[in-house]
Design a protein around this motif. Structure first.
Motif, short mmCIF file in Angstrom:
data_model
loop_
_atom_site.label_atom_id
_atom_site.label_comp_id
_atom_site.label_asym_id
_atom_site.label_seq_id
_atom_site.Cartn_x
_atom_site.Cartn_y
_atom_site.Cartn_z
N VAL A 21 35.37 41.55 29.20
CA VAL A 21 37.03 41.88 29.51
C VAL A 21 36.42 41.78 31.47
N SER A 22 36.70 41.73 32.59
CA SER A 22 36.04 41.74 33.46
C SER A 22 36.92 41.84 34.94
N PHE A 23 36.91 42.71 35.63
CA PHE A 23 38.36 43.49 36.37
C PHE A 23 36.86 43.20 38.12
N VAL A 160 39.75 39.08 34.98
CA VAL A 160 40.90 39.59 35.76
C VAL A 160 40.61 39.72 37.63
N ALA A 182 47.35 43.67 37.30
CA ALA A 182 45.94 43.81 37.02
C ALA A 182 45.53 44.36 35.58
N LEU A 186 45.07 43.80 31.82
CA LEU A 186 43.88 44.41 30.91
C LEU A 186 44.21 45.50 29.58
N ARG A 190 42.57 45.29 25.88
CA ARG A 190 42.68 46.57 25.14
C ARG A 190 42.95 47.37 24.08
N LEU A 197 36.40 45.89 27.30
CA LEU A 197 36.74 45.83 28.65
C LEU A 197 34.96 46.49 29.81
N THR A 198 35.01 46.09 31.08
CA THR A 198 33.37 46.37 31.85
C THR A 198 34.25 48.05 32.89
N GLU A 200 35.39 48.70 35.09
CA GLU A 200 36.36 48.30 36.20
C GLU A 200 36.72 48.51 35.71
N ALA A 201 36.93 47.35 34.36
CA ALA A 201 38.17 46.58 33.56
C ALA A 201 39.59 47.87 33.25
N THR A 202 38.78 48.44 32.80
CA THR A 202 38.93 50.33 31.70
C THR A 202 39.42 51.68 32.90
#
Length: 260
Positions: A21-23, A160, A182, A186, A190, A197-198, A200-202
């Motif tokens: 999962v990336s952002f 995302v 977003a 995310l 989670r 998660l990356t 950035e996503a975290t």
């Protein structure tokens, strides 16, 4: 570094473990992340994805279109759809616009073309990935839908994308409302399973979890205040209906429709 240009002129990606999962922000990062994603989630809270959600839950199929110019009318005619105009161009005879509040009050057309240089452009950059429209109104529904269908796994990674706004020179202006939207999706992913998660996503998910009053943040952020100044506070109010919708708009054959 994250902002360094790669060989193709896009953002460089550092080597490391694959994340499920990336952002990212805006059309450029959507273009960089989409090739490795099975699903792209577009977040444009004020107001594209909120408007998409309102129209789809009322029964319309919504065609995204990236240009607000004369070609939009020709495109709408070609797909047999009603064209949404700018907020200030709407009339009692043609009430359909990017305004979620106006769409809610207007009769629902079978098909609607919704021009948007931000959200629509990201949808167009998704390539072969499944595209989902998320907002604060449906963030939990989107996270549940993704999890049930196995998105966010190593085999079906998710990107995302927060749309952001544009500065006058066309460059990206990060927007708090899209970061929160977003982050809400995310955070739901989670919490729902073993998603990786990356960073950035975290960080986006953590911001959402730490925001005590997201409704107040939406009304008080730059984009929210701008809509107040332009005379459309009701659009902020609709966008702030957090978790009020179970509709998950998915792009199918060029139009957002309710997910099965």
């Amino acid at each position: 570094m994250r902002g360094t240009a790669g060989r193709d002129g896009g953002p460089a990606r550092l080597p490391g473990p694959a994340m499920t999962v990336s952002f990212g922000w805006g059309p450029v990062e959507a273009r960089a992340l989409a090739p490795s994603a099975a699903c792209v989630v577009v977040v444009d809270v004020l107001s594209f994805t909120t408007a998409v959600g309102v129209a789809v839950e009322a029964g319309a199929a919504v065609h995204p279109y990236r240009w607000r110019d004369a070609t939009a009318a020709a495109y709408a005619q070609g797909v047999g759809a009603t064209l949404a105009v700018g907020r200030r161009e709407a009339t009692p005879e043609h009430p359909w616009s990017l305004s979620p509040a106006a769409l809610r009050a207007a009769p629902t057309p079978p098909r609607l073309v919704l021009p948007s240089p931000n959200g629509s452009t990201i949808a167009a950059e998704a390539g072969d990935a499944t595209v989902v429209a998320a907002s604060l109104r449906n963030h939990s529904a989107v996270a549940r839908w993704l999890s049930r269908r196995g998105y966010g796994s190593a085999e079906r990674p998710v990107a995302v994308i927060a749309s952001g706004e544009r500065w006058p020179d066309g460059s990206l202006r990060p927007a708090l409302e899209d970061l929160l939207g977003a982050g809400a999706v995310l955070a739901g992913l989670r919490a729902s399973g073993p998603h990786v998660l990356t960073p950035e996503a975290t960080a986006a998910a953590t911001l959402w979890a730490a925001t005590e009053d997201p409704v107040a943040a939406l009304h008080g952020c730059d984009s929210g205040r701008e809509l107040y100044e332009y005379g459309f506070p009701q659009d902020v109010a609709v966008a702030a209906e957090t978790d009020s919708s179970t509709t998950v708009p998915v792009l199918v054959d060029g139009a957002f429709q309710e997910a099965p």
